[in-house]
Design an enzyme around this catalytic site. Sequence first.
Site, PDB file in Angstrom:
ATOM      1  N   HIS A 183      12.426  58.482  74.031  1.00  0.00           N
ATOM      2  CA  HIS A 183      12.081  59.446  75.067  1.00  0.00           C
ATOM      3  C   HIS A 183      12.004  60.860  74.519  1.00  0.00           C
ATOM      4  O   HIS A 183      11.147  61.648  74.913  1.00  0.00           O
ATOM      5  CB  HIS A 183      13.119  59.388  76.198  1.00  0.00           C
ATOM      6  CG  HIS A 183      12.810  58.338  77.216  1.00  0.00           C
ATOM      7  ND1 HIS A 183      13.703  57.922  78.158  1.00  0.00           N
ATOM      8  CD2 HIS A 183      11.680  57.621  77.446  1.00  0.00           C
ATOM      9  CE1 HIS A 183      13.159  57.001  78.915  1.00  0.00           C
ATOM     10  NE2 HIS A 183      11.935  56.793  78.498  1.00  0.00           N
ATOM     11  N   ASN A 432       3.111  50.894  67.925  1.00  0.00           N
ATOM     12  CA  ASN A 432       4.570  50.980  68.063  1.00  0.00           C
ATOM     13  C   ASN A 432       5.210  49.618  67.814  1.00  0.00           C
ATOM     14  O   ASN A 432       6.120  49.466  66.986  1.00  0.00           O
ATOM     15  CB  ASN A 432       4.951  51.474  69.459  1.00  0.00           C
ATOM     16  CG  ASN A 432       4.369  52.833  69.776  1.00  0.00           C
ATOM     17  OD1 ASN A 432       3.894  53.529  68.895  1.00  0.00           O
ATOM     18  ND2 ASN A 432       4.397  53.210  71.042  1.00  0.00           N
ATOM     19  N   ARG A 443      12.679  49.302  67.227  1.00  0.00           N
ATOM     20  CA  ARG A 443      12.110  50.639  67.258  1.00  0.00           C
ATOM     21  C   ARG A 443      12.970  51.631  68.038  1.00  0.00           C
ATOM     22  O   ARG A 443      12.722  52.830  67.995  1.00  0.00           O
ATOM     23  CB  ARG A 443      10.704  50.600  67.845  1.00  0.00           C
ATOM     24  CG  ARG A 443      10.635  50.351  69.332  1.00  0.00           C
ATOM     25  CD  ARG A 443       9.200  50.169  69.779  1.00  0.00           C
ATOM     26  NE  ARG A 443       9.022  50.427  71.189  1.00  0.00           N
ATOM     27  CZ  ARG A 443       7.904  50.230  71.852  1.00  0.00           C
ATOM     28  NH1 ARG A 443       6.855  49.748  71.224  1.00  0.00           N
ATOM     29  NH2 ARG A 443       7.809  50.495  73.129  1.00  0.00           N
ATOM     30  N   CYS A 480      -3.982  52.370  70.533  1.00  0.00           N
ATOM     31  CA  CYS A 480      -3.401  53.061  71.681  1.00  0.00           C
ATOM     32  C   CYS A 480      -1.915  53.318  71.493  1.00  0.00           C
ATOM     33  O   CYS A 480      -1.220  53.693  72.436  1.00  0.00           O
ATOM     34  CB  CYS A 480      -3.645  52.278  72.967  1.00  0.00           C
ATOM     35  SG  CYS A 480      -2.869  50.645  73.004  1.00  0.00           S
TER      36      CYS A 480
END
Length: 546
Positions: A183, A432, A443, A480
């Site tokens: 975040h 990701n 991750r 993306c």
Amino acid sequence: MRVQGVGVGRGVVTGPVLRMPEPLPEPSDRPRSNTAAWESSRAEAALRETAHDLSQHAEHTTGEARAVLEAQAQMAQDPSLLTDVRSRIAAQKTAERAIFEAFHTFQQMLLSMGGYMAERASDLGDLSQRTIAHLRGVPVPGIPDSDTPFILVAHDLAPADTVGLDLERVLGLITSGGGPTSHTAILARAKALVAVVGVGDVAALVDGTEVLLDAAEGTVTIDPSPEDVQTARRRLGRRRSKVPVGPGTLADDTPIPLLANITRADEAPAARELGAEGVGLLRTELLFLDAERAPSIAEQVEHYQRIFEEFPGRRVIVRTLDAGADKPLAFLPVDAAEPNPALGMRGLRAFRGDDSILRDQLRALAIAADSCRADVRVMAPMIADAAETARFVLLARELGLGTAGVMAEVPSAALLAAQILGIADFVSIGTNDLTQYTLAADRQLGALADYQDPWHPAVLRLVRMIGDAGGQSGKPVGVCGEAAADPLLAVILVGLGVTSLSMAPEALADVRTELRQHTLEHARLLASRALAAATPAEARLVMAEA
């Protein structure tokens, strides 16, 4: 002295550091002296105040930052949390201790689940601190005050802290925890804040220490030399020269469409203003999360129409519901005992036993697409092979969607890209997860942040496989994931065969500018050199030398 982390963007900044204040001390475990009813009312009022504060923050922001804050506000009012707090107070705990223990228990549960849910654990720590501060009537620990600009050093930042940063004062951000998809990184990117996350040991960064923060290199230089600073200022000056808003193209006019990652309709105006040529990733989870039942087809149609109407004549690529054990939904039964949810029933796999929710979503998307002028395309997450691809593509077409693709997020999808593109209309690479699964490193685990690097040659080789398959089949290959927002890596991705890039809208200007500096031939040359590198640092050096 130079320490390594993971950069967010490619910004460069210098200045003195200030550290985040220490968190509030853990409440003592003494028995309560007041009645359970009184303590419960205090706890519930403090949780309401915390939720209200976060909702107020959310109203003054947009995009992913808003979604994160709204999710935090909902966490503070979660019925199961309130039940836990009341039971602890009934067992002679004070309101402060009950709040601390309840949040800590939920944190440990989320950490054990890994993946997406582990990311929520740090949010719960922030909620605990905020609620205890309300109970004690003291200020919530937050960003230090300073009359002069500074670079903030913290273990990690809570969403509300990041959203509330005064960009007139905070020059950059260094965290010892987190990774490029945390975040902190997402919100820093949304605010165009120079950041290096996952640095690890930041003990040497005491208040007042002068540092050079280089997000492009992912480095923090302590006490930089005048030459280091001069070089940084030159780089900063070059970054200020942006090409005008317009279609993404290379120097030889090869088109590379630049698209936006969005979640909701109110993010569309800003994305268009920043030059998004469409949507490369429309996340659909917002409508499903925290719902007691699956939204009806009619509810979904209304939601999707609002978004599609914002992009008449432009492509909108919709990712079907990416849910499962690590994003649990009340109406989607999963095995709670999954030992590793990141490798469990998530994405398309969550519908192996019952695909009724997926069918309803595809029907709703088809109805919404028919009523709007957007070029709606749909893709499924977590595809492993051609068999899964065929299942999804056939289902999408059966339910009225003409263009169906898949996401390449696991190494098997790259290895079998030629077979997959023989069936699917396009592939979109989710860098990701592809990085996470290729390097076998969670991750969300800050201690392994150096593995969460899409510049790793192993990841680049998988991208090349997909790019080659796209070129041979004549079908589009997009990216993306967060890698698309890195201007220098964007050039490498194009050289590997990627034909479009989708990112947070704030990154569009930098990526557009960088692409205009390179021809397709040059991008391919740089990509071949990056593939030959042994480490992510060596791959980055290719661009530095260029």
